[in-house]
Design an enzyme around this catalytic site. Structure first.
Site, PDB file in Angstrom:
ATOM      1  N   LYS A   1      40.815  37.073  44.083  1.00 43.54           N
ATOM      2  CA  LYS A   1      39.386  37.416  44.006  1.00 43.54           C
ATOM      3  C   LYS A   1      38.574  36.231  43.469  1.00 43.54           C
ATOM      4  O   LYS A   1      37.539  35.868  44.025  1.00 43.54           O
ATOM      5  CB  LYS A   1      39.163  38.647  43.095  1.00 43.54           C
ATOM      6  CG  LYS A   1      39.931  39.884  43.522  1.00 43.54           C
ATOM      7  CD  LYS A   1      39.692  41.061  42.590  1.00 43.54           C
ATOM      8  CE  LYS A   1      40.187  40.853  41.172  1.00 43.54           C
ATOM      9  NZ  LYS A   1      41.665  40.771  41.028  1.00 43.54           N
TER      10      LYS A   1
ATOM     11  N   ARG B   1      36.050  48.517  38.075  1.00 44.65           N
ATOM     12  CA  ARG B   1      37.495  48.754  38.052  1.00 44.65           C
ATOM     13  C   ARG B   1      37.814  50.219  37.794  1.00 44.65           C
ATOM     14  O   ARG B   1      38.984  50.587  37.744  1.00 44.65           O
ATOM     15  CB  ARG B   1      38.095  47.948  36.905  1.00 44.65           C
ATOM     16  CG  ARG B   1      38.745  46.652  37.313  1.00 44.65           C
ATOM     17  CD  ARG B   1      39.091  45.952  36.028  1.00 44.65           C
ATOM     18  NE  ARG B   1      40.224  45.108  36.130  1.00 44.65           N
ATOM     19  CZ  ARG B   1      40.138  43.785  36.266  1.00 44.65           C
ATOM     20  NH1 ARG B   1      38.971  43.190  36.388  1.00 44.65           N
ATOM     21  NH2 ARG B   1      41.222  43.078  36.277  1.00 44.65           N
TER      22      ARG B   1
ATOM     23  N   ARG C   1      48.890  45.345  33.933  1.00 45.32           N
ATOM     24  CA  ARG C   1      47.672  45.156  34.746  1.00 45.32           C
ATOM     25  C   ARG C   1      47.839  45.796  36.125  1.00 45.32           C
ATOM     26  O   ARG C   1      46.896  46.391  36.657  1.00 45.32           O
ATOM     27  CB  ARG C   1      47.346  43.659  34.875  1.00 45.32           C
ATOM     28  CG  ARG C   1      46.703  43.117  33.613  1.00 45.32           C
ATOM     29  CD  ARG C   1      46.919  41.634  33.437  1.00 45.32           C
ATOM     30  NE  ARG C   1      46.298  40.815  34.459  1.00 45.32           N
ATOM     31  CZ  ARG C   1      46.583  39.523  34.640  1.00 45.32           C
ATOM     32  NH1 ARG C   1      47.471  38.923  33.885  1.00 45.32           N
ATOM     33  NH2 ARG C   1      45.962  38.840  35.568  1.00 45.32           N
TER      34      ARG C   1
ATOM     35  N   ARG D   1      49.674  30.308  38.148  1.00 44.97           N
ATOM     36  CA  ARG D   1      48.246  29.973  38.063  1.00 44.97           C
ATOM     37  C   ARG D   1      47.912  29.072  36.863  1.00 44.97           C
ATOM     38  O   ARG D   1      48.407  29.253  35.775  1.00 44.97           O
ATOM     39  CB  ARG D   1      47.423  31.250  37.942  1.00 44.97           C
ATOM     40  CG  ARG D   1      45.958  30.956  37.597  1.00 44.97           C
ATOM     41  CD  ARG D   1      45.085  32.157  37.677  1.00 44.97           C
ATOM     42  NE  ARG D   1      45.604  33.307  36.998  1.00 44.97           N
ATOM     43  CZ  ARG D   1      45.144  34.541  37.191  1.00 44.97           C
ATOM     44  NH1 ARG D   1      44.177  34.764  38.040  1.00 44.97           N
ATOM     45  NH2 ARG D   1      45.658  35.548  36.532  1.00 44.97           N
TER      46      ARG D   1
ATOM     47  N   ARG E   1      46.414  27.772  30.891  1.00 42.17           N
ATOM     48  CA  ARG E   1      47.027  28.975  31.465  1.00 42.17           C
ATOM     49  C   ARG E   1      46.583  30.165  30.634  1.00 42.17           C
ATOM     50  O   ARG E   1      46.378  30.035  29.418  1.00 42.17           O
ATOM     51  CB  ARG E   1      48.557  28.855  31.470  1.00 42.17           C
ATOM     52  CG  ARG E   1      49.015  27.788  32.478  1.00 42.17           C
ATOM     53  CD  ARG E   1      50.496  27.630  32.595  1.00 42.17           C
ATOM     54  NE  ARG E   1      50.798  26.409  33.337  1.00 42.17           N
ATOM     55  CZ  ARG E   1      51.165  26.361  34.624  1.00 42.17           C
ATOM     56  NH1 ARG E   1      51.316  27.480  35.304  1.00 42.17           N
ATOM     57  NH2 ARG E   1      51.394  25.209  35.225  1.00 42.17           N
TER      58      ARG E   1
HETATM   59  P1  AP5 Z   1      42.997  34.219  41.485  1.00 42.37           P
HETATM   60  O1  AP5 Z   1      41.925  33.851  42.436  1.00 42.37           O
HETATM   61  O2  AP5 Z   1      42.915  33.708  40.080  1.00 42.37           O
HETATM   62  O3  AP5 Z   1      43.242  35.815  41.516  1.00 42.37           O
HETATM   63  P2  AP5 Z   1      42.355  37.007  40.923  1.00 42.37           P
HETATM   64  O4  AP5 Z   1      42.408  38.121  41.911  1.00 42.37           O
HETATM   65  O5  AP5 Z   1      41.019  36.527  40.498  1.00 42.37           O
HETATM   66  O6  AP5 Z   1      43.283  37.384  39.703  1.00 42.37           O
HETATM   67  P3  AP5 Z   1      42.976  37.741  38.178  1.00 42.37           P
HETATM   68  O7  AP5 Z   1      44.331  37.733  37.494  1.00 42.37           O
HETATM   69  O8  AP5 Z   1      41.923  36.864  37.594  1.00 42.37           O
HETATM   70  O9  AP5 Z   1      42.509  39.169  38.302  1.00 42.37           O
HETATM   71  P4  AP5 Z   1      42.499  40.200  37.214  1.00 42.37           P
HETATM   72  O10 AP5 Z   1      41.764  41.243  37.918  1.00 42.37           O
HETATM   73  O11 AP5 Z   1      43.807  40.606  36.635  1.00 42.37           O
HETATM   74  O12 AP5 Z   1      41.874  39.440  35.951  1.00 42.37           O
HETATM   75  P5  AP5 Z   1      40.430  39.468  35.314  1.00 42.37           P
HETATM   76  O13 AP5 Z   1      40.155  38.127  34.795  1.00 42.37           O
HETATM   77  O14 AP5 Z   1      39.457  40.121  36.213  1.00 42.37           O
HETATM   78  O15 AP5 Z   1      44.397  33.762  42.150  1.00 42.37           O
HETATM   79  C1  AP5 Z   1      45.622  33.910  41.459  1.00 42.37           C
HETATM   80  C2  AP5 Z   1      46.530  32.696  41.788  1.00 42.37           C
HETATM   81  O16 AP5 Z   1      46.898  32.758  43.156  1.00 42.37           O
HETATM   82  C3  AP5 Z   1      45.862  31.325  41.589  1.00 42.37           C
HETATM   83  O17 AP5 Z   1      46.817  30.430  41.069  1.00 42.37           O
HETATM   84  C4  AP5 Z   1      45.438  30.915  43.002  1.00 42.37           C
HETATM   85  O18 AP5 Z   1      45.424  29.503  43.153  1.00 42.37           O
HETATM   86  C5  AP5 Z   1      46.504  31.570  43.847  1.00 42.37           C
HETATM   87  N1  AP5 Z   1      46.012  32.022  45.146  1.00 42.37           N
HETATM   88  C6  AP5 Z   1      44.797  32.613  45.403  1.00 42.37           C
HETATM   89  N2  AP5 Z   1      44.703  32.923  46.701  1.00 42.37           N
HETATM   90  C7  AP5 Z   1      45.893  32.533  47.275  1.00 42.37           C
HETATM   91  C8  AP5 Z   1      46.386  32.591  48.612  1.00 42.37           C
HETATM   92  N3  AP5 Z   1      45.665  33.122  49.614  1.00 42.37           N
HETATM   93  N4  AP5 Z   1      47.645  32.108  48.843  1.00 42.37           N
HETATM   94  C9  AP5 Z   1      48.388  31.580  47.837  1.00 42.37           C
HETATM   95  N5  AP5 Z   1      47.952  31.475  46.555  1.00 42.37           N
HETATM   96  C10 AP5 Z   1      46.704  31.951  46.289  1.00 42.37           C
HETATM   97  O19 AP5 Z   1      40.652  40.496  34.091  1.00 42.37           O
HETATM   98  C11 AP5 Z   1      41.440  40.148  32.976  1.00 42.37           C
HETATM   99  C12 AP5 Z   1      41.402  41.286  31.967  1.00 42.37           C
HETATM  100  O20 AP5 Z   1      40.052  41.506  31.509  1.00 42.37           O
HETATM  101  C13 AP5 Z   1      41.850  42.652  32.493  1.00 42.37           C
HETATM  102  O21 AP5 Z   1      43.249  42.817  32.442  1.00 42.37           O
HETATM  103  C14 AP5 Z   1      41.102  43.608  31.524  1.00 42.37           C
HETATM  104  O22 AP5 Z   1      41.748  43.666  30.277  1.00 42.37           O
HETATM  105  C15 AP5 Z   1      39.770  42.897  31.329  1.00 42.37           C
HETATM  106  N6  AP5 Z   1      38.748  43.306  32.330  1.00 42.37           N
HETATM  107  C16 AP5 Z   1      38.127  42.489  33.233  1.00 42.37           C
HETATM  108  N7  AP5 Z   1      37.248  43.181  33.966  1.00 42.37           N
HETATM  109  C17 AP5 Z   1      37.302  44.461  33.530  1.00 42.37           C
HETATM  110  C18 AP5 Z   1      36.637  45.667  33.927  1.00 42.37           C
HETATM  111  N8  AP5 Z   1      35.740  45.668  34.928  1.00 42.37           N
HETATM  112  N9  AP5 Z   1      36.953  46.799  33.271  1.00 42.37           N
HETATM  113  C19 AP5 Z   1      37.838  46.815  32.253  1.00 42.37           C
HETATM  114  N10 AP5 Z   1      38.511  45.728  31.830  1.00 42.37           N
HETATM  115  C20 AP5 Z   1      38.243  44.545  32.465  1.00 42.37           C
END
Ligand code: AP5
Length: 215
Positions: A13, A88, A172, A127, A160
């Site tokens: 994403k 979410r 997660r 990542r 990281r």
């Molecule tokens: P990346 O683009 O970083 O993936 P992402 O979907 O953004 O993954 P996240 O881990 O950031 O999502 P998340 O939803 O767990 O975390 P968030 O920060 O929102 O890609 C991942 C890797 O894959 C990278 O290395 C990239 O290079 C590689 N890649 C990408 N595309 C690829 C492809 N096509 N092929 C190969 N490799 C590829 O949330 C973190 C925490 O915050 C949550 O756990 C929660 O505690 C809290 N939180 C955040 N938002 C909320 C909410 N709305 N409600 C409640 N809690 C929340």
């Protein structure tokens, strides 16, 4: 255009949101990035959410809805907003709808990125991001051209995430299936859902998203 990118942790994403920002001048609103910024700056809220995030559980609806409302009130995103990692839960989805309606805006599309669980784990475990601009890299699939410098801003420090460990990723994923995946049916029923295959290479996924966004 206001778009939600919906998918499990590690679906790509953030990576795809940044490409859409570069191409269209949209604003990316990532609740994960906002919460991590609050932790780094040591705000009361940042301290409150730290343990929850490290475990991989969801932060309360109240906190994340408040963060999004604040950002929408800044007036940023005149060209459009990409909601990355928000909503979410069903309560967050209802709140977003109210926030947009209250500001005379609307949601144009919800793009579901379909990725299998094993790929998610591989992606998360490799990542790393630029410490300055947040550009997202991967040990196997996306390394900076010069290993000592970010492709986008030249910074030589990378980091990281604390929650990119096996236990947290499992929690997660569970949170995604329990709380977030019902949004797929919710937006399908509203006629706003577009699903893309998130398993291809980064550029191929970007092309699929662009075509899903065409009317
Ligand atoms: P990346 O683009 O970083 O993936 P992402 O979907 O953004 O993954 P996240 O881990 O950031 O999502 P998340 O939803 O767990 O975390 P968030 O920060 O929102 O890609 C991942 C890797 O894959 C990278 O290395 C990239 O290079 C590689 N890649 C990408 N595309 C690829 C492809 N096509 N092929 C190969 N490799 C590829 O949330 C973190 C925490 O915050 C949550 O756990 C929660 O505690 C809290 N939180 C955040 N938002 C909320 C909410 N709305 N409600 C409640 N809690 C929340």
């Amino acid at each position: 255009m206001n778009i939600i990118l919906l998918g499990p942790p590690g679906a790509g994403k953030g990576t795809q949101a940044r490409l859409l920002v570069e191409k269209h001048g949209f604003v990316q609103l990532s609740t994960g990035d906002m919460l991590r910024a609050a932790r780094t700056s040591g705000t009361e809220m940042g301290k409150q959410v730290a343990a929850v995030m490290d475990r991989g559980d969801l932060v309360t609806d109240e906190i994340v809805i408040g963060l999004i409302a604040e950002q929408l009130d800044t007036g940023a995103g005149a060209k459009g907003v990409i909601f990355d990692g928000f909503p979410r839960t069903l309560a967050q989805a209802d709140a977003l709808s109210e926030l947009l309606t209250g500001r005379g805006a609307r949601l144009d599309a919800v793009v579901e990125m379909r990725v299998d669980d094993e790929a998610v784990i591989r992606r998360i475990s490799g990542r790393f991001t630029c410490d300055r601009c947040g550009e997202v890299y991967h040990d196997d699939t996306k390394r900076p051209a010069d290993p000592e410098a970010c492709d986008k801003c030249g910074e030589n420090k990378f980091k990281r995430r604390a929650d990119d460990n096996a236990d947290s990723v499992r929690t997660r994923l569970l949170a995604y299936y329990r709380e977030t995946s019902p949004l797929i049916g919710y937006y399908y029923a509203k006629g706003q859902l577009r699903s893309v295959d998130g398993m291809g290479e980064i550029d191929a996924v970007h092309t699929a998203i662009e075509s899903a966004l065409r009317p």
